[in-house]
Write an enzyme that holds these catalytic residues in place. Structure first.
Site, mmCIF file in Angstrom:
data_model
loop_
_atom_site.group_PDB
_atom_site.id
_atom_site.type_symbol
_atom_site.label_atom_id
_atom_site.label_comp_id
_atom_site.label_asym_id
_atom_site.label_seq_id
_atom_site.Cartn_x
_atom_site.Cartn_y
_atom_site.Cartn_z
ATOM 1 N NE ARG A 112 -3.024 -8.015 -2.177
ATOM 2 C CZ ARG A 112 -2.908 -7.069 -3.082
ATOM 3 N NH1 ARG A 112 -3.706 -7.053 -4.144
ATOM 4 N NH2 ARG A 112 -1.994 -6.115 -2.983
ATOM 5 C CE1 TYR A 148 11.670 6.268 -6.696
ATOM 6 C CE2 TYR A 148 12.944 8.049 -7.674
ATOM 7 C CZ TYR A 148 11.723 7.505 -7.310
ATOM 8 O OH TYR A 148 10.569 8.197 -7.554
ATOM 9 C CG HIS A 155 3.309 -0.559 -11.532
ATOM 10 N ND1 HIS A 155 3.561 -0.721 -10.192
ATOM 11 C CD2 HIS A 155 2.477 -1.575 -11.869
ATOM 12 C CE1 HIS A 155 2.914 -1.785 -9.750
ATOM 13 N NE2 HIS A 155 2.240 -2.328 -10.749
ATOM 14 N N GLY A 193 0.800 -1.223 0.000
ATOM 15 C CA GLY A 193 0.000 0.000 0.000
ATOM 16 C C GLY A 193 0.833 1.272 0.000
ATOM 17 C CB VAL A 204 -7.632 -2.871 -6.516
ATOM 18 C CG1 VAL A 204 -8.733 -1.844 -6.766
ATOM 19 C CG2 VAL A 204 -7.299 -2.955 -5.037
HETATM 20 P P1 ADP Z 1 3.668 -1.433 -2.359
HETATM 21 O O1 ADP Z 1 3.658 -2.906 -2.143
HETATM 22 O O2 ADP Z 1 3.691 -0.652 -1.078
HETATM 23 O O3 ADP Z 1 2.625 -0.972 -3.331
HETATM 24 P P2 ADP Z 1 5.742 -1.490 -4.403
HETATM 25 O O4 ADP Z 1 7.059 -2.123 -4.151
HETATM 26 O O5 ADP Z 1 4.746 -2.253 -5.210
HETATM 27 O O6 ADP Z 1 5.101 -1.097 -2.995
HETATM 28 O O7 ADP Z 1 5.949 -0.065 -5.072
HETATM 29 C C1 ADP Z 1 4.875 0.810 -5.297
HETATM 30 C C2 ADP Z 1 5.285 1.911 -6.269
HETATM 31 O O8 ADP Z 1 6.418 2.619 -5.803
HETATM 32 C C3 ADP Z 1 5.684 1.409 -7.645
HETATM 33 O O9 ADP Z 1 4.599 1.175 -8.491
HETATM 34 C C4 ADP Z 1 6.551 2.575 -8.145
HETATM 35 O O10 ADP Z 1 5.756 3.659 -8.592
HETATM 36 C C5 ADP Z 1 7.271 3.001 -6.886
HETATM 37 N N1 ADP Z 1 8.561 2.303 -6.770
HETATM 38 C C6 ADP Z 1 8.824 1.191 -6.061
HETATM 39 N N2 ADP Z 1 10.116 0.810 -6.210
HETATM 40 C C7 ADP Z 1 10.696 1.705 -7.025
HETATM 41 C C8 ADP Z 1 12.034 1.856 -7.574
HETATM 42 N N3 ADP Z 1 13.007 1.010 -7.287
HETATM 43 N N4 ADP Z 1 12.244 2.893 -8.423
HETATM 44 C C9 ADP Z 1 11.259 3.773 -8.728
HETATM 45 N N5 ADP Z 1 10.001 3.685 -8.248
HETATM 46 C C10 ADP Z 1 9.709 2.672 -7.402
#
Ligand code: ADP
Length: 443
Positions: free
Chosen positions: A291, A201, A207, A163, A294
């Site tokens: 799971r 990062y 995504h 989240g 959404v």
């Molecule tokens: P959560 O499980 O909390 O949703 P995620 O690991 O799926 O966390 O990351 C959610 C969002 O954060 C990603 O869709 C992206 O937009 C951003 N993000 C996560 N990791 C990176 C990264 N290494 N570089 C750039 N953006 C990132």
């Protein structure tokens, strides 16, 4: 399988209930005292109150839900998303009682639930990941050392995260030190696990996630991708399938990587493998959600497969079908009960309500006229999903749906979605996870 207890609330509880109806299965709803009059309660064959409004005292109470299973004689549990959906202990305790858990094995839930461990699993399966820490970091010094090796910017993430919580980007050592303290505190309070890991990062990625499905015969298939780059504070706002301009070859490569990961953990049921796609076309595994997601409806519309029904069928021993060629284009807007400029929650009693309908429009929501939208849970009011033969038609139909939508008594993010859909960069399919930041600073 005959009687399914749905351990959730809101739109997803209703969505699961509908799939059960289609399969002639009886449904049991659980609810907190804040949800007495919620649609998922009113529509169920049986309903059991499991506690007061705060989720920690109701929807997250394993003992209460086990008691509800016992009392109602449910022989299966569907967890929806959020709450206990990725909780291995909950799955285990149901299985011990001979109750069917509609989800992957507790072992898979554990392996993928620890996001730092999931990275190692991906590496072992030959799936690319971003450079980062091997497992959780035991100190801020360890974080700084690894950040120096891979180079800034880096992102700190909670090992048990989800989240969008417990994440901090750092472009320098001082930022890393500050971020480390904040992120571990946030992770501790949100997930009762302060462990962090870090990875490189990416500045402007997309995504892209793949819907996979596995059955008891060990067959894993993919049902294509979803583009989920439109996010605010790492929370998705708009999703679509197919991903604009991805190209067949890249699409196949990413999907193959997702299936490989599924095979490595002997995945069963519906799962989503999330990737970041960098500007140079390289992609990296981010995490797996074990799971239903959404945004699953966009995949349902382009494949014609009812994913929730398939979850029930696979849990009962059925097999996954051959994935069809995706057709057309689907979009989903997550409409939240929030002020569309400040994003402050806007709970309250709904007055008059006009929900959109018509060709190519599907609305998944639990709200109705006179429903009191409670302040205790997430602010998702409903999902508008549009389908068209191509992206333009899908956008036109979504825009029409957003115009038809009328609601009194609370504010929603629908006006923001309408503006996004008019944006020329959005229309051109120029998407990245930075899109919303720019959009919001210009409008
Ligand atoms: P959560 O499980 O909390 O949703 P995620 O690991 O799926 O966390 O990351 C959610 C969002 O954060 C990603 O869709 C992206 O937009 C951003 N993000 C996560 N990791 C990176 C990264 N290494 N570089 C750039 N953006 C990132």
């Amino acid at each position: 399988m005959q009687r399914v207890l749905i351990a959730n609330r809101g739109e997803i509880a209703l969505r699961v209930q509908r799939a059960c109806r289609d399969l002639d299965l009886e449904t049991v709803a659980v609810y907190s005292t804040a949800d007495r009059t919620s649609a998922h309660v009113l529509g169920a064959d049986q309903a059991i109150c499991i506690g007061p409004p705060p989720a920690a005292q109701s929807y997250l109470r394993i003992d209460q839900i086990l008691a509800a299973v016992e009392v109602t004689g449910a022989d299966a549990v569907h967890p929806g998303y959020g709450f206990l959906s990725e909780n291995a202990e909950f799955a285990e305790r149901l299985m011990e009682r001979g109750v069917t858990w509609i989800g992957p094995s507790p072992d898979t839930l554990r392996r993928m639930g620890d996001k730092a461990e999931a990275r190692s699993t991906a590496v072992a399966a030959g799936v690319p990941i971003l450079p980062g820490s091997d497992g959780p970091l035991d100190s801020v010094e360890a974080a700084a050392q690894r950040a120096n090796e891979i180079g800034y910017p880096v992102i700190l993430k909670a090992a048990s995260g989800g989240g969008g919580k417990g994440m901090r980007v750092a472009t320098s050592r001082p930022e890393l030190e500050k971020g480390f303290a904040l992120a571990s505190k946030e992770a501790e309070s949100s997930f009762a696990d302060g462990r962090l890991y870090l990875e490189k990062y990416l500045v402007e990625p997309r995504h892209i996630e793949i819907q996979i499905f596995g059955d008891a015969d060990g067959r894993i298939v993919d049902f294509g991708e979803r583009e989920c780059s439109l996010q605010r504070r790492h929370q998705k706002l708009v999703e679509e399938s197919p991903a604009p301009g991805l190209g067949e070859e890249l699409r196949r490569e990413i999907a193959a990587a997702a299936v490989k990961l599924g095979e490595a953990v002997d995945y069963r049921g519906a799962g989503t493998v999330e990737f970041l796609l960098d500007e140079d076309g390289s992609f990296s595994f981010m995490e797996m959600n074990t799971r239903i997601q959404v945004e699953h409806p966009v995949t349902e519309l382009v494949t014609g497969i009812d994913l929730v029904k398939l979850q029930l069928e696979v849990a009962a021993g059925g097999s996954v079908p051959e994935p069809p060629e995706p057709r057309g284009h689907a979009l989903e807007c997550r409409i939240n009960a929030e002020n569309p400029r400040t994003f402050l929650p806007s709970p309250g009693r709904i007055g008059a309500l006009r929900l959109p309908s018509g060709p190519g429009v599907r609305i998944d929501t639990h709200v109705y006229a006179d429903y009191a939208f409670p302040p205790f849970y997430d602010s998702l009011l409903g999902k508008f999903i549009s389908y068209g033969r191509d992206r333009d038609e899908s956008i036109a139909r979504m825009s029409r749906a957003l115009r038809e939508f009328e609601i009194e008594g609370l504010e929603t993010t629908a006006p923001l979605h309408a503006r996004i859909l008019r944006d020329r960069h959005f229309r051109a399919g120029h998407l990245s996870t930075r899109f919303m930041e720019r959009f919001l600073s210009h409008s």
